[in-house]
Design an enzyme around this catalytic site. Structure first.
Site, PDB file in Angstrom:
ATOM      1  N   SER A  81      -7.766  -1.111   0.645  1.00 14.78           N
ATOM      2  CA  SER A  81      -9.071  -1.326   1.493  1.00 14.78           C
ATOM      3  C   SER A  81      -9.799  -0.186   1.890  1.00 14.78           C
ATOM      4  CB  SER A  81      -8.360  -1.987   2.625  1.00 14.78           C
ATOM      5  OG  SER A  81      -9.635  -2.475   3.756  1.00 14.78           O
ATOM      6  N   HIS A  82      -9.831   0.219   3.103  1.00 15.18           N
ATOM      7  CA  HIS A  82     -10.674   1.497   3.437  1.00 15.18           C
ATOM      8  C   HIS A  82      -9.791   2.857   3.520  1.00 15.18           C
ATOM      9  CE1 HIS A  82      -9.019  -0.193   7.252  1.00 15.18           C
ATOM     10  NE2 HIS A  82      -9.183   1.175   7.656  1.00 15.18           N
ATOM     11  N   ASP A 126     -13.341  -2.131  -0.763  1.00 14.71           N
ATOM     12  CA  ASP A 126     -13.125  -3.540  -1.702  1.00 14.71           C
ATOM     13  C   ASP A 126     -14.175  -4.451  -1.163  1.00 14.71           C
ATOM     14  OD1 ASP A 126     -11.519  -3.973   0.731  1.00 14.71           O
ATOM     15  OD2 ASP A 126     -10.630  -5.426  -0.033  1.00 14.71           O
ATOM     16  N   LYS A 136      -2.652  -6.696  -3.771  1.00 19.87           N
ATOM     17  CA  LYS A 136      -2.512  -7.738  -2.896  1.00 19.87           C
ATOM     18  C   LYS A 136      -2.746  -9.242  -3.940  1.00 19.87           C
ATOM     19  CE  LYS A 136      -7.346  -7.652  -1.011  1.00 19.87           C
ATOM     20  NZ  LYS A 136      -8.000  -7.581   0.255  1.00 19.87           N
ATOM     21  N   ARG A 159       0.974  -1.386   0.104  1.00 19.47           N
ATOM     22  CA  ARG A 159       0.014  -0.030  -0.084  1.00 19.47           C
ATOM     23  C   ARG A 159       0.734   1.396  -0.033  1.00 19.47           C
ATOM     24  NH1 ARG A 159      -4.947  -1.164   4.600  1.00 19.47           N
ATOM     25  NH2 ARG A 159      -5.472  -3.077   3.804  1.00 19.47           N
ATOM     26  N   GLU A 195     -12.050 -11.116  12.447  1.00 22.33           N
ATOM     27  CA  GLU A 195     -11.318 -10.067  12.905  1.00 22.33           C
ATOM     28  C   GLU A 195     -12.089  -9.053  13.652  1.00 22.33           C
ATOM     29  OE1 GLU A 195      -7.823 -10.377   9.601  1.00 22.33           O
ATOM     30  OE2 GLU A 195      -9.202  -8.951   9.440  1.00 22.33           O
TER      31      GLU A 195
END
Length: 553
Positions: A149-150, A309, A159, A50, A394
């Site tokens: 992601s966020h 995502d 990834k 990232r 998670e």
């Protein structure tokens, strides 16, 4: 979350904080990372590489190098099937896809791209890999998801998911990372690429319908018929993310009573409300980022959103607003293991070791095996693949669970099915997930849980990663109770998690350094009171301070 809340938090994003998209995209193609600078090297964390083009940490050279490294890894591992690739709605994702295709096509990798040039959620890529590989022993597929992601709009992410469909293990990502950095140091020598227009016309790049097979299969993991027949009113806020074009087909195919509150997609994400620190962040577990949907809670029986995502979920109920992720995981587990007759009695619960101890109490109540793993969904791939774990989650609002017949649905997190599960729970029990959780607290106690971030320099973060249980021998009590365990390795697999966890009968804390920021995170929980939680947090900070002081001595 830090205690310093921005005055912008929860309010519509002002123009002053919007990213300059032309500048971002120009930097992607013109910025050249210097591999001598650590922050500009390829670095795979728990969720891939990232960064941002504005800081020379996510530029064209990074993606070309990573893509070539993946091609070499595929050849080394004997992976010869198609590579399923998807992108989210971050601005850099589209550019990174073009760069990746130039390399994959040049290396004659069979690549599957969305047939409409659209967006593809992380769980859809995982589902596609597992579906293709089912029953095969050769020519297995793998995948790439281009997403941070966020993270904020200026960020990009890349990834890799191997043939097991889940996040790649550390040995794989380390190999890819090292080879990619070799290419950066060699000024891209050895990277094969062809022009983007040529790549699109290549016989190795194929248009693929991601939406239809995923949507058609949903009834095998969530009771869509029960949702339809109940008429439960559902609100869905896509937050401008990769799942935005999946909801209409889902609603139409299954005839559910759902309303999509917005289908807007904008690379600046100007429609978002600012997160706790005044930044735009598509964090569906944040009450600040979710302010719009929370404000609509009275219009629906249950509502939900996903991150960019769509591997994470945020659940909003009419009675309690946005659910704490730990609360929803607890309710989901309590429900699923009583409503999935096809699951083995031996199927257990997998959870990250910084999640609420309430989940362990729920698992014990159900008579199910409880497995605590390090942070990172890759640790749950085997359990979901072989059915020994029925549900894995998670604390950061990511989870997946088995199909009705106990087969693997996705070995990566799936925020779409977790949202639909909230509707199933409401349909089947006539109680929303918040009410289910309230019932659990009556039986098992009420936990007080929080995470705080504390500033730390790189040396301090490195020290926390390497701390041993022996360094904590002096610690005998926590929150006025005898210490039960001092952990530096996860009980579920005996793998070091890069931090410490101390437990007592009615409370615990864990400390981990952040992989992306100069902070360490303190996770803490009490089953006694909010004051007891604060006591545990203070003791945790004292433990860390003592470690730092001894390191200086």
């Amino acid at each position: 979350m830090s205690s310093q809340i921005s005055p912008l938090a929860g309010k519509p994003a002002p123009d002053s904080i919007l990213v300059n998209i032309p500048r971002l995209m120009t930097a992607y193609f013109t910025g050249k990372p210097d591999p001598k600078i650590p922050t500009q090297r390829v670095s795979f964390g728990t969720s891939g590489h990232r960064g941002s083009s504005l800081s020379n940490s996510f530029n064209e050279h990074h993606i070309l190098a990573i893509s070539q490294a993946i091609c070499l890894y595929r050849a080394k591992a004997g992976i010869t099937g198609p590579l399923f690739i998807g992108i989210d709605t971050h601005a850099l994702s589209e550019a990174a896809l073009a760069s990746a295709l130039e390399v994959f096509a040049a290396n004659r990798v069979e690549v599957m791209i969305d047939q409409d040039g659209g967006y593809t959620p992380t769980p859809v890529i995982s589902h596609a890999i597992l579906t293709y590989n089912h029953g095969r022993k050769t020519d297995l597929a793998d995948g790439v998801v281009i997403t941070p992601s966020h993270n904020p709009p200026e960020d990009g992410g890349f990834k890799y998911n191997p043939p097991n469909g889940g996040p790649a293990d550390t040995d794989v990502t380390t190999w890819i990372q090292n080879r990619a950095n070799d290419f950066l140091e060699a000024k891209m020598e050895g990277v094969h690429r062809i022009a983007y227009e040529q790549a699109l016309k290549s016989p190795h790049v194929h248009k693929y319908d991601y939406i239809t097979p995923y949507v058609a299969d949903l009834g095998n993991v969530v009771d869509m018929a029960a949702i339809r027949e109940s008429g439960v009113k559902i609100g869905i806020d896509p937050l401008g993310v990769a799942a935005v074009h999946y909801w209409k087909p889902i609603i139409e195919r299954y005839g559910i009573n759902a309303t999509v509150v917005s289908e807007e997609v904008d690379p600046t994400f100007r429609f978002m409300t600012a997160d706790w620190d005044g930044k735009i962040r598509m964090d569906c577990s944040s009450p600040y980022a979710m302010a719009r949907l929370i404000g609509l809670r009275d219009k629906f029986d249950v509502a939900f959103a996903n991150d960019t995502d769509a591997d994470r979920h945020g659940i909003v109920t009419s009675t309690a607003g946005l659910m704490n992720p730990n609360h929803y995981l607890s309710a989901a587990i309590a429900y699923l293991f009583n409503h999935r007759a096809g699951w083995s009695r031996e199927a257990g619960v997998g959870i990250t070791l910084v999640s609420s101890a309430m989940i362990e109490r729920v698992a014990n109540m159900l008579g199910r095996k409880f497995v605590e793993m390090p942070v990172g969904f890759k640790w749950f791939v085997d359990g979901l693949s072989n059915g020994t774990l029925g549900f894995c989650g998670e604390e950061s609002a990511g989870a997946s669970f088995l199909r009705m017949d106990a087969g693997a649905w996705s070995t990566d997190k799936d925020g779409i099915i977790l949202g639909l599960l909230a509707a199933e729970i409401t349909a089947k029990t006539k109680l929303n997930p918040s009410q289910i959780y309230a019932q659990l607290t009556e039986k098992l106690g009420t936990p007080f849980y929080a995470r705080i971030d504390v500033a730390a320099d790189p040396e301090q973060k490195a020290l926390l990663k390497k701390v041993s249980a022996e360094q904590l021998d002096y610690l005998k009590e926590l929150g006025g109770q005898p210490v039960r365990a001092k952990l530096t390795k996860a009980p579920g697999n005996d793998v070091a998690f890069g931090g410490i966890k101390i437990t007592a009968q009615d409370g615990w804390f864990a400390v981990r350094p952040s992989g992306t920021e100069n902070v360490y995170k303190i996770y803490a929980e009490s089953f006694i009171s909010a004051n007891h939680l604060r006591q545990i947090q203070q003791e945790a900070q004292q433990v860390v301070s003592t470690l730092f002081e001894k390191a200086k001595a």
